[in-house]
Design a protein around this motif. Structure first.
Motif, PDB file in Angstrom:
ATOM      1  N   GLY A 199      13.201  29.693 -16.344  1.00  0.00           N
ATOM      2  CA  GLY A 199      13.517  28.509 -16.432  1.00  0.00           C
ATOM      3  C   GLY A 199      13.445  27.763 -15.069  1.00  0.00           C
ATOM      4  N   PRO A 214       6.001  27.319 -20.655  1.00  0.00           N
ATOM      5  CA  PRO A 214       7.091  26.435 -20.543  1.00  0.00           C
ATOM      6  C   PRO A 214       6.769  25.046 -20.222  1.00  0.00           C
ATOM      7  CG  PRO A 214       7.450  28.466 -19.287  1.00  0.00           C
ATOM      8  CD  PRO A 214       5.708  28.542 -19.502  1.00  0.00           C
ATOM      9  N   GLU A 226       8.751  21.533 -19.075  1.00  0.00           N
ATOM     10  CA  GLU A 226      10.188  20.948 -18.548  1.00  0.00           C
ATOM     11  C   GLU A 226      10.303  19.534 -19.007  1.00  0.00           C
ATOM     12  OE1 GLU A 226      13.526  20.857 -15.221  1.00  0.00           O
ATOM     13  OE2 GLU A 226      11.862  22.640 -15.180  1.00  0.00           O
ATOM     14  N   ARG A 251      13.610  25.681 -26.234  1.00  0.00           N
ATOM     15  CA  ARG A 251      14.285  26.986 -25.681  1.00  0.00           C
ATOM     16  C   ARG A 251      15.783  26.831 -25.873  1.00  0.00           C
ATOM     17  NH1 ARG A 251      13.008  29.504 -19.678  1.00  0.00           N
ATOM     18  NH2 ARG A 251      10.684  29.393 -20.690  1.00  0.00           N
ATOM     19  N   THR A 275      18.088  23.576 -17.620  1.00  0.00           N
ATOM     20  CA  THR A 275      17.665  24.064 -16.179  1.00  0.00           C
ATOM     21  C   THR A 275      18.427  23.596 -15.251  1.00  0.00           C
ATOM     22  OG1 THR A 275      16.302  22.030 -15.733  1.00  0.00           O
ATOM     23  CG2 THR A 275      15.276  23.622 -17.104  1.00  0.00           C
ATOM     24  N   ILE A 303      13.695  22.747 -21.901  1.00  0.00           N
ATOM     25  CA  ILE A 303      12.275  23.477 -21.824  1.00  0.00           C
ATOM     26  C   ILE A 303      11.681  23.506 -23.229  1.00  0.00           C
ATOM     27  CG2 ILE A 303      11.187  25.489 -21.004  1.00  0.00           C
ATOM     28  CD1 ILE A 303      12.604  25.844 -18.650  1.00  0.00           C
TER      29      ILE A 303
END
Length: 241
Positions: A100, A134, A136, A165, A175, A181
């Motif tokens: 993350g 991933p 963000e 997530r 995060t 994410i």
């Protein structure tokens, strides 16, 4: 030998790249955490370094081991970043962000003269993509952003499940930067550069976990020892040590 022992061997080998008075970026994740522990031992023996952590978890661990810390605002240019990876291909292209911290990791890595990846042999792949990518994103308009990710990724030839997530508390994972994410299970990425460019067009995307042209070397622990791959003008040179 275990995967943990491979990670430890890679982290230990990375210490050989650290010189006194260096300004270091400290990565996030299980292998990077081992490096922080080893670095802390050297600091206690008298090694003088100044470090920027890539996450709050790393900051707390480094402080626990007495490693001198700074920020990129105070020290905007670093000599070296040591960090892990979720996947690594033969061209030193990476997928990162499983922990993350991909945004801060990329900021710190690109503020460094060099980035060295430390990992175990299980993370080495022929093609990136088995590990979900991933991405963000800001919280505002998150559904619209997800739809844009799906659409532009498809234009880049990438299809698959895109999942928000979720943290251990059952709520969306947040995060260190206060963002969400999406984990994108696109599978094999034949052209990660095109996907990276596509994702950059989306206003709600803060950053993605593709680290392309950033890593300068990789230290990979495995059953036959530690391999070091150096990037050199588009051609990688590998040796076992």
């Amino acid at each position: 030998m275990s995967v943990d022992s491979f990670k430890l061997a890679a982290a230990r080998r990375a210490l050989g790249f650290v010189e006194p008075k260096m300004r270091l970026g400290l990565g996030t994740g299980s292998t990077a955490s081992l490096f922080v522990e080893l670095l802390g031992e050297e600091v206690r023996k008298g090694l003088s370094v100044l470090c920027v952590p890539t996450s709050e978890d790393t900051r707390l661990k480094a402080a626990k081991f007495g490693i001198p810390l700074t920020t990129l605002d105070e020290t905007p240019l670093l000599d070296l970043t040591i960090d892990g990876a979720d996947e690594l291909d033969g061209e030193l292209r990476l997928i990162k962000g499983g922990g993350g911290a991909l945004l801060r990791e990329k900021i710190v890595a690109t503020a460094s003269d060099r980035m060295i990846v430390i990992t175990d042999v299980s993370k080495r792949v022929d093609k990136l993509g088995a590990f979900p990518l991933p991405v963000e994103v800001v919280r505002f308009g998150v559904t619209a952003t997800r739809n844009m990710i799906e659409m532009l990724a498809a234009d880049a030839g990438c299809h698959g499940e895109i999942k928000l997530r979720i943290g251990r508390d059952g709520e969306p994972f947040v995060t260190d930067g206060g963002n969400y994410i999406f984990d994108c299970a696109f599978g094999r990425l034949d052209d990660p550069e095109s996907l990276d460019e596509a994702l950059k067009f989306i206003p709600g995307v803060v950053e993605n976990g593709l680290f392309l042209g950033i890593a300068d070397a990789a230290i990979i622990g495995g059953p036959e020892g530690v391999s070091v791959i150096e990037a050199s003008y588009g051609e990688n040179q590998e040796e076992a040590v």
